[in-house]
Design a protein around this motif. Structure first.
Motif: not given
Lengths: 349, 266
Positions: B147-158
């Protein structure tokens, strides 16, 4: 609940559990013994993780200490007729209240009619004060103060000095420690200083500081800063080094700048270590107090002790020591409480 | 959404005692936006090194990596990272952990709060916002990390072995969650894993890497990730076509491991 109920419950639990532990407990209960532990462990000796400070034995320890003190300084078989005469003479000389053990002993030594056959005392009250003498010295210290300052003024003067020393020691120590944890240059620059400064006993610097900063608080506080700063440096350094690489990398990936990383991640991450450092530094500063107050101050618990030494008032010395010890324990309890409130995640991740 | 382009990446580690390790050799590939790539391989094959180069934590010895038109030179909020463990901030509540990225970007509570509430719901942690990290189980902690990663609305998740520290049951549930996140957000995901089964189930593209020098040895384009969205994953995993590929890759990795062992023994 009486013991039969406990045994019944234990037996039920033992059968229901069907485990080796449960069975052992049930067996123990069948012998009419209470289970030693509630966690059903059968291996107990050597299980060092389960060892805690038993409250009951805390009390036994303190009582034993006081008993040893009482028994070793008590005068067995002291001639009672001389005691009465000495008390009368003491009051005739203008003394008030009961004659002290110490005074009694001195008068007996000087008197020709003090018959000490059958007298036994392990430690005479001239060497170490009896409990009775210490207690009355404590009462007089608290009610009348000592050499121009009340007990509260002495205590506060000491506490205030230690707090100032801690404050400046932390204010300078933590940033230096953080820098040492974050930069090889800072680490290289401060390492020799810290490694060399840390083992120097503050007492060794006493005279130097007195000459350099002047007597009194002007050198007492720097001495206390010196006592705490190394500990705070090392604590902050350990705290930063403790930050895991994933945390740092995750922070950057989440868009944190270097400053945000320092302020929002590295500093809070170092808090548990800094707190441990504070506790250690407070202990060491408080322990350096007597040395720091040799710098010519007249108020404070350490000053009380060194002045009492000049007049061989061993009972007042012990009163000072006991107050220092009690406040030291109190402060540690307070800090531990604060630690639980402020860094509750410590040791839980 | 931007495609990823890895061009002739070489990575050579100089050892402190002299000598060097060729961790990656001439790696090139294109990854379209919205793909799920899983990296498999024996230890020392450079899969984590490759992930770290894409994340921007490591600079390649030579070669370039582009996300869209931008060359990757360091970490960025465009590329969110999920670690195996230990990357959450214990001094912050669950909600504060999730809002870390937006807060670093200077967003006000009114801006990020609705998103945090939504994300808590997405990862199945509704009502856990005020909990402390140390109060959560390992699986729940990884949900917070996602969720923390998604909160930034990134282009890509590693993801670097994001489920590696979880027990088997929790791991299966989390695989489902990651699949759903991938499908719902349409984000590209690159995941390093040690589990062949996990790589095959989640990856619509699977790279099997080989060590010394680190290279991409086999590339699979697989249908299982898409199918897992609608079909029962247990049945899928026990299906003959899944088992066949799994055995093939396992045999291949075993062969490489044996080779490494033999080389070290001689």
């Amino acid at each position: 609940m009486d013991s039969n109920d406990a045994a019944e419950m234990g037996r039920t639990a033992g059968y229901a559990g069907q485990g080796a532990g449960g069975g052992a407990i049930a067996n123990a209960l069948d012998d009419g013994k209470k289970p030693r532990r509630s966690d059903n462990k059968t291996v107990t000796f050597g299980d060092a993780g389960a060892v805690v400070s038993d409250k009951k034995w805390n009390i036994i320890g303190v009582v034993t200490l006081i008993a040893v003190w009482f028994l070793s300084t008590r005068a067995w078989g002291f001639p009672s007729d001389f005691k009465d005469a000495a008390q009368a003479a003491f009051q005739a000389d203008g003394g008030s209240g009961n004659i002290s053990d110490r005074e009694l002993f001195q008068r007996c030594q000087l008197a020709s009619d003090c018959d000490t056959d059958g007298y036994f005392q392990l430690v005479n009250p001239l060497s170490f004060p009896s409990i009775r003498d210490t207690f009355s010295a404590g009462v007089s210290f608290i009610s009348d103060g000592y050499r121009g300052f009340s007990a509260w003024e002495h205590t506060w003067a000491s506490l205030w000095r230690v707090l100032r020393g801690m404050f400046w020691g932390t204010l300078f120590g933590v940033p230096i420690g953080l820098a040492m944890g974050l930069s090889s240059k800072a680490r290289g620059f401060f390492d020799p200083l810290v490694e060399a400064g840390r083992p120097i006993p503050p007492l060794a610097l006493l005279s130097l500081f007195a000459v350099a900063f002047g007597i009194g608080d002007a050198s007492a506080v720097p001495l206390l800063i010196f006592a705490s700063i190394w500990i705070m440096i090392i604590a902050a350094r350990a705290g930063v080094r403790n930050a895991s690489l994933p945390k740092v990398r995750a922070s950057y990936s989440l868009g944190a700048s270097k400053w945000q990383l320092l302020r929002r991640v590295l500093l809070p991450n170092a808090l548990p270590e800094i707190f441990t450092g504070l506790r250690v530094a407070l202990g060491v500063s408080w322990g350096t107090l007597v040395a720091a107050e040799l710098t010519g101050v007249t108020d404070g618990l350490g000053a009380t002790i060194s002045q009492a030494k000049n007049f061989s008032q061993t009972d007042t010395i012990v009163v000072g020591i006991v107050i220092i010890a009690l406040i030291g324990v109190l402060m540690d309890v307070l800090l531990r409480f604060l630690e639980n409130v402020l860094v509750p995640w410590q040791g839980k991740s | 959404m931007k495609p990823l382009s890895v061009r002739n990446v070489d990575m050579v580690y100089e050892l402190p005692k002299g000598g060097s390790v060729h961790a990656l050799s001439d790696i090139s590939f294109e990854l379209d936006a919205g793909r799920m790539l899983t990296l498999l391989g024996p230890s020392g094959c450079g899969k984590t090194t490759l992930l770290n180069i894409i994340a921007g934590f490591l600079g390649a010895t030579s070669g370039e990596v582009y996300l869209g038109d931008d060359q990757i030179t360091g970490p960025s909020r465009e590329r969110g990272m999920v670690f195996q463990q230990g990357a959450l901030f214990e001094w912050l509540s669950v909600a504060k952990n999730i809002s870390f990225g937006p807060r670093m970007a200077g967003q006000k509570p009114a801006q990020y709060r609705p998103e945090v509430t939504r994300l808590l719901d997405v990862v199945g942690l509704s009502g856990f916002g005020d909990k402390q990290i140390y109060e959560l189980s390992g699986g729940m902690q990884q949900r917070v990390a996602l969720a923390r990663c998604l909160a930034n609305d990134p282009e890509m998740m590693l993801m670097d072995e994001p489920l590696g520290a979880l027990d088997a049951l929790t791991r299966e549930k989390m695989q489902g969650l990651i699949l759903n996140l991938w499908n719902d957000t349409g984000k590209s995901i690159i995941m390093v894993t040690h589990s062949v089964e996990e790589a095959l189930l989640l990856g619509d593209t699977v790279f099997v890497m080989a060590p010394r020098p680190g290279r991409i040895e086999k590339v699979y384009e697989l249908p299982f990730a898409k199918r897992a969205l609608t079909e029962d994953t247990r049945e899928l995993k026990s299906s003959p076509e899944f088992q066949e590929i799994k055995e093939e890759i396992l045999a291949f990795i075993w062969e490489m491991e044996e080779e490494i062992m033999g080389r070290e023994a001689s």
